[in-house]
Design an enzyme around this catalytic site. Structure first.
Site: not given
Length: 431
Positions: A106, A221
């Site tokens: 990440k 989204n």
């Protein structure tokens, strides 16, 4: 995100529980609680007013036992190292649950992209790649979009990496637009995977989606697409929210019209025919399905007892605290954990990477079909364990599936040594 809760330590606790339940070598936990590589970088960016601002960027590479690292990059004011470490660990679990040949990673930058121009965001995106370049590569570490990053940001990053290499390296980044090597279906993938998991859960519980009610926290989204897909399946979307507030209509909202309203105004607040609703009210609504698709630690011990939803599909990473999990379990709320529910994004990122590496691109129907296969298979594997282990919830079982797969790979690769103690336990790994 609540800073009282250390997301990385909470994620480690889930791993430790799984290691103990599977009676594995303690070395499995030691490997998984310590990321393989952590990098913090200073990223100088020239701002539009001529000033120079130095941003802090992070990249955590968690565990590569299953394959190269994979994980998104988020731009957010609350990004810090513990959060990025937790997200990387969750990515490792997510890839293992879905059976993808990746390890978790990440990245993030502490910034507020809502206060930055497009030019400033581009310079920041390119600066991030310059800082992280030694770690990245299509066989090493493949970033993707996350909170407040998108396909445009990924294209800048891919272009910067390609410029340094001296040739196009489409496979180093996923989540790109199709015209520059992106996969069809990628933009909808996280939400579509979540909705597939919700559909499978509803079928298992005998709940018809036709006429079921749903509330969605977070209308970016993931949340907006999940609302639309659930609506297309016959669900009535009664409430949605974004960072500015929420809206409610018990007769139902048109998710497409709400999204257009947000694009025009910057928020869902004030949508015609709705009344305002705050975050706590949304979470406590009497509905069949709740999709938390915002940030971490939204469902807590303080509000979990108020939740009336029958199914929670975790579109966000880490939206439920351990204390809330215990309460939801007592209330018989069926929680589809993040490492399963929102794994559609990394699954289609994997498909994009495969397409980049082969130079052969699939139709959107093919992508969605393959995503459906992977999500259904993963849900069934976790659900079968859940039915067999009456004392555990779906999150516990998802971690058991993931940790068992990871530990098998560790043992086969020789990461755990050749001590007799582990030899005696290997059947627990390979079962």
């Amino acid at each position: 995100m609540s800073k009282q809760l250390n997301s990385f330590e909470l994620a480690c606790n889930h791993v430790l529980s799984a290691v103990k339940r599977l009676n594995l070598n303690p070395a499995v936990y030691e490997i998984l609680r310590n990321p393989e590589r952590v990098l913090t970088a200073a990223i100088p960016v020239k701002m539009d007013d001529g000033s120079l601002k130095v941003f802090t960027g992070y990249r955590v590479q968690h565990c590569s036992v299953l394959g190269p690292f994979k994980g998104g990059i988020r731009f957010h004011p609350d990004v810090d190292m513990d959060e990025v470490k937790a997200l990387a660990l969750w990515m490792t679990m997510k890839c293992a649950v879905l059976g993808l040949p990746y390890g978790g990673a990440k990245g993030g930058v502490t910034c507020d992209p809502r206060e930055m121009s497009l030019d400033e965001l581009e310079r920041l995106s390119r600066g991030y790649i310059k800082a992280m370049y030694p770690l990245l590569g299509r066989e090493k570490d493949i970033p993707a979009p996350d909170v407040y990053t998108n396909a445009r940001v990924m294209t800048w990053m891919m272009d910067e990496f390609s410029g340094i290499k001296g040739y196009n390296e489409f496979g180093v980044i996923t989540g790109k637009p199709p015209v520059v090597g992106g996969s069809l279906g990628r933009e909808e993938a996280t939400a579509r995977g979540c909705v597939i998991a919700v559909r499978e859960a509803a079928a298992a519980l005998g709940i018809s989606l036709n006429g079921a009610t749903a509330a969605v926290q977070g209308y970016g989204n993931v949340g907006s697409i999940a609302a639309r897909l659930l609506h297309e399946m016959g669900c009535r979307i009664i409430a949605v929210s974004d960072s500015s507030g929420g809206i409610y209509n018990p007769r139902g909202l048109d998710p497409v019209a709400v999204l257009q309203f947000k694009k025009n105004t910057g928020t869902v607040k004030g949508y015609p025919g709705s009344r305002p609703i705050n975050n706590e009210e949304l979470l406590a609504l009497n509905c069949d399905i709740l999709i938390p698709a915002a940030l971490e630690n939204q469902i807590t011990e303080q509000n979990a007892r108020n939740i009336k939803a029958r199914i929670i599909g975790e579109g966000a990473n880490g939206p439920t605290t351990p204390g809330a999990d215990r309460i939801l379990n007592e209330k018989k709320v069926f929680v589809i954990p993040d490492i399963l529910a929102n794994a559609g994004g990394v699954t289609v990122s994997y498909f994009e990477w495969v397409q980049n590496n082969t130079g052969y691109y699939w139709s959107e129907e093919e992508v969605n079909r393959r995503l459906e296969e992977k999500m259904v298979a993963a849900f069934k594997e976790v659900y079968q364990m859940y039915k067999a282990r009456k004392d555990l919830n779906m999150r516990d079982c998802a971690y058991l599936v993931a940790v068992r797969r990871l530990s098998e790979a560790m043992w086969l690769r020789g990461w755990l040594g050749k001590g007799a103690e582990y030899q005696d336990k290997r059947e627990a790994v390979l079962a």
